[in-house]
Motif scaffolding. Structure first.
Motif, PDB file in Angstrom:
ATOM      1  N   PHE A   1      35.061  27.347  40.141  1.00 21.65           N
ATOM      2  CA  PHE A   1      34.686  27.566  41.533  1.00 21.65           C
ATOM      3  C   PHE A   1      34.871  28.988  42.054  1.00 21.65           C
ATOM      4  O   PHE A   1      34.543  29.277  43.198  1.00 21.65           O
ATOM      5  CB  PHE A   1      35.451  26.605  42.443  1.00 21.65           C
ATOM      6  N   LYS A   2      35.386  29.904  41.258  1.00 20.33           N
ATOM      7  CA  LYS A   2      35.579  31.272  41.761  1.00 20.33           C
ATOM      8  C   LYS A   2      34.216  31.894  42.100  1.00 20.33           C
ATOM      9  O   LYS A   2      33.191  31.490  41.544  1.00 20.33           O
ATOM     10  CB  LYS A   2      36.338  32.120  40.751  1.00 20.33           C
ATOM     11  N   PRO A   3      34.197  32.877  42.997  1.00 21.21           N
ATOM     12  CA  PRO A   3      32.928  33.529  43.358  1.00 21.21           C
ATOM     13  C   PRO A   3      32.279  34.164  42.137  1.00 21.21           C
ATOM     14  O   PRO A   3      32.960  34.699  41.262  1.00 21.21           O
ATOM     15  CB  PRO A   3      33.346  34.606  44.358  1.00 21.21           C
ATOM     16  N   SER A   4      30.967  34.109  42.077  1.00 20.91           N
ATOM     17  CA  SER A   4      30.268  34.601  40.892  1.00 20.91           C
ATOM     18  C   SER A   4      29.769  36.034  41.020  1.00 20.91           C
ATOM     19  O   SER A   4      29.354  36.624  40.042  1.00 20.91           O
ATOM     20  CB  SER A   4      29.086  33.677  40.579  1.00 20.91           C
ATOM     21  N   PHE A   5      29.797  36.604  42.226  1.00 19.84           N
ATOM     22  CA  PHE A   5      29.319  37.967  42.407  1.00 19.84           C
ATOM     23  C   PHE A   5      30.387  38.972  42.005  1.00 19.84           C
ATOM     24  O   PHE A   5      31.566  38.785  42.275  1.00 19.84           O
ATOM     25  CB  PHE A   5      28.918  38.226  43.867  1.00 19.84           C
TER      26      PHE A   5
END
Length: 86
Positions: A70-74
């Motif tokens: 779930f961590k941000p992908s950007f």
């Protein structure tokens, strides 16, 4: 925890930090879409901010599964994971 939250709100209330309380997801979308930065624990706000390309600092527990999933992908975003699993 409510007392700690109120202490933080009082400490930062004049520093362009918004304390926002709403029961409507539409209100949340609007606030996040107009933000310059989002600092949040692992919540749906991470995904909402990602959809609007808002920079994110996301905080996670020590659970590797949730962090990796779930961590941000950007690349512009930062995710911090606790060393302690609770």
């Amino acid at each position: 925890e409510k007392q700690q939250a109120n202490e933080l709100i009082n400490e930062f209330k004049h520093k362009n930090i918004v304390y926002f309380k709403s029961n409507s997801i539409n209100d949340i979308f609007s606030v996040v879409a107009h933000s310059k930065l989002l600092l949040t624990p692992d919540t749906s706000l991470v995904h909402i901010a990602s959809a609007f390309s808002i920079p994110i600092i996301a905080l996670y527990s020590g659970n590797d599964f949730f962090f990796d999933k779930f961590k941000p992908s950007f690349d512009e975003n930062t995710a911090a994971k606790s060393q302690i699993i609770r």
